[in-house]
Design a protein around this motif. Structure first.
Motif, short mmCIF file in Angstrom:
data_model
loop_
_atom_site.label_atom_id
_atom_site.label_comp_id
_atom_site.label_asym_id
_atom_site.label_seq_id
_atom_site.Cartn_x
_atom_site.Cartn_y
_atom_site.Cartn_z
N ASP A 1 0.56 -7.85 -9.99
CA ASP A 1 -0.37 -8.21 -9.03
C ASP A 1 0.04 -9.13 -8.32
O ASP A 1 -0.07 -8.90 -6.65
CB ASP A 1 -1.54 -9.28 -10.01
CG ASP A 1 -2.50 -8.87 -10.60
OD1 ASP A 1 -2.54 -7.03 -10.90
OD2 ASP A 1 -3.00 -8.75 -11.57
N ALA A 2 1.22 -10.16 -8.12
CA ALA A 2 2.17 -10.49 -6.74
C ALA A 2 2.31 -10.04 -5.45
O ALA A 2 2.41 -10.49 -4.54
CB ALA A 2 3.06 -11.60 -7.68
N PHE A 3 2.25 -8.46 -6.76
CA PHE A 3 3.41 -7.71 -5.39
C PHE A 3 1.79 -6.96 -4.57
O PHE A 3 2.46 -6.03 -3.43
CB PHE A 3 4.75 -6.92 -5.20
CG PHE A 3 5.63 -8.26 -5.69
CD1 PHE A 3 5.95 -8.27 -4.61
CD2 PHE A 3 5.55 -8.45 -6.94
CE1 PHE A 3 7.22 -9.69 -5.10
CE2 PHE A 3 5.85 -9.63 -6.84
CZ PHE A 3 6.98 -9.64 -6.56
N HIS A 4 0.78 -7.01 -4.37
CA HIS A 4 -0.35 -6.49 -3.63
C HIS A 4 -0.60 -6.60 -2.81
O HIS A 4 -0.37 -8.09 -2.20
CB HIS A 4 -1.78 -6.60 -4.94
CG HIS A 4 -1.86 -6.20 -5.54
ND1 HIS A 4 -3.07 -5.80 -6.64
CD2 HIS A 4 -0.90 -4.76 -6.47
CE1 HIS A 4 -2.42 -5.13 -8.20
NE2 HIS A 4 -1.41 -4.50 -7.47
N ALA B 1 -8.19 5.37 -11.71
CA ALA B 1 -9.46 4.84 -12.46
C ALA B 1 -10.15 4.12 -11.39
O ALA B 1 -10.44 4.28 -10.56
CB ALA B 1 -8.45 3.89 -13.02
N ASP B 2 -11.55 4.55 -12.42
CA ASP B 2 -12.42 4.46 -11.48
C ASP B 2 -13.55 3.52 -12.10
O ASP B 2 -14.32 4.28 -13.46
CB ASP B 2 -13.78 5.16 -11.19
CG ASP B 2 -15.04 4.97 -10.08
OD1 ASP B 2 -14.71 4.54 -8.50
OD2 ASP B 2 -15.70 6.08 -10.54
N PRO B 3 -13.84 1.83 -11.86
CA PRO B 3 -13.95 2.27 -10.59
C PRO B 3 -12.63 1.04 -10.89
O PRO B 3 -11.84 0.02 -11.58
CB PRO B 3 -15.14 0.16 -10.88
CG PRO B 3 -15.19 0.03 -12.19
CD PRO B 3 -14.64 1.31 -13.28
N ASN B 4 -11.69 1.05 -9.34
CA ASN B 4 -10.44 0.72 -9.23
C ASN B 4 -10.44 0.27 -7.02
O ASN B 4 -10.13 0.72 -7.21
CB ASN B 4 -9.15 0.69 -9.25
CG ASN B 4 -7.80 0.01 -9.26
OD1 ASN B 4 -8.14 -0.67 -8.31
ND2 ASN B 4 -7.21 0.81 -10.39
N PRO B 5 -11.65 -0.36 -6.67
CA PRO B 5 -11.34 -0.38 -5.88
C PRO B 5 -10.67 -0.80 -4.65
O PRO B 5 -10.02 -0.48 -3.79
CB PRO B 5 -12.88 -1.29 -5.24
CG PRO B 5 -13.74 -2.74 -6.42
CD PRO B 5 -12.43 -1.63 -7.29
N ARG B 6 -10.04 -1.95 -5.31
CA ARG B 6 -8.40 -1.90 -4.43
C ARG B 6 -7.60 -0.24 -4.16
O ARG B 6 -7.40 -0.45 -3.03
CB ARG B 6 -7.73 -3.42 -4.95
CG ARG B 6 -6.88 -3.89 -4.05
CD ARG B 6 -5.57 -4.67 -4.56
NE ARG B 6 -4.76 -5.25 -4.23
CZ ARG B 6 -4.73 -6.81 -3.26
NH1 ARG B 6 -5.88 -7.64 -3.91
NH2 ARG B 6 -4.52 -6.47 -2.52
N ALA B 7 -7.34 -0.47 -5.27
CA ALA B 7 -6.58 1.16 -5.52
C ALA B 7 -7.39 2.52 -4.05
O ALA B 7 -6.13 2.50 -3.58
CB ALA B 7 -6.08 1.11 -6.42
#
Length: 172
Positions: free
Chosen positions: A102-105, A129-135
């Motif tokens: 997470d720290a590197f998103h 994956a859905d939902p995974n809006p960031r990806a």
């Protein structure tokens, strides 16, 4: 100030660190999407370790490309791409794994990992994956679009995204 990020091809001695990132990122990202029994299974980390050891040492994985992102020698992101194994696809390469702690998103590591395993200008596909809006937003920025296919894998709904050959990808 954060140390410089290095992206390089994965080596067999990276397998355990890659397993740590794989499991850690699943637990950070998929809690609530994936069943807790899967995420909290004590056998998950050793199983991912065996998977990465196989990917990095066995002949059957020779056509695959694996990369790691590291900071100060610690692996913080992983990627794996190789030949598509689905019968109904027209793309050259499939992205199987792209995970960051997470720290590197938002650090640019995801884009750099993708570039390390997916040749520029080639058609490619992936499941997300859905939902995974960031990806999903990240993949759209990299030239991928949903193709309407969905599946449920281990209780997680996924959508398939594809990138045509020679995409026009905005530089970010």
């Amino acid at each position: 100030m954060r140390s410089p990020l290095n992206v390089r091809p994965a080596r067999p001695d990276d397998a355990d660190a890659m397993a740590d990132v794989h499991v850690g990122s699943w637990r950070q990202t998929y809690r609530g999407l994936m069943r807790d029994e899967v995420l909290d299974d004590p056998a998950l980390l050793p199983a991912r370790g065996r998977f990465w050891k196989a990917v990095l040492t066995e002949e059957r994985y020779e056509p695959f490309r694996a990369a790691v992102a590291e900071v100060d020698g610690a692996v913080v992101g992983i990627a794996l791409a190789g030949p598509a194994i689905e019968a109904d696809v027209a793309w050259d390469t499939q992205l199987y794994v792209l995970y960051l702690l997470d720290a590197f998103h938002g650090s640019g590591a995801g884009r750099r990992l993708m570039e390390a395993v997916l040749p520029a200008g080639t058609s490619a596909g992936l499941w997300v994956a859905d939902p995974n809006p960031r990806a999903q937003a990240f993949y759209v920025k990299q030239g991928f679009e949903p193709d309407g296919m969905t599946k449920v894998d281990d209780g997680v709904r996924e959508v398939r995204m594809v990138r045509a050959a020679h995409p026009t990808v905005p530089v970010s």
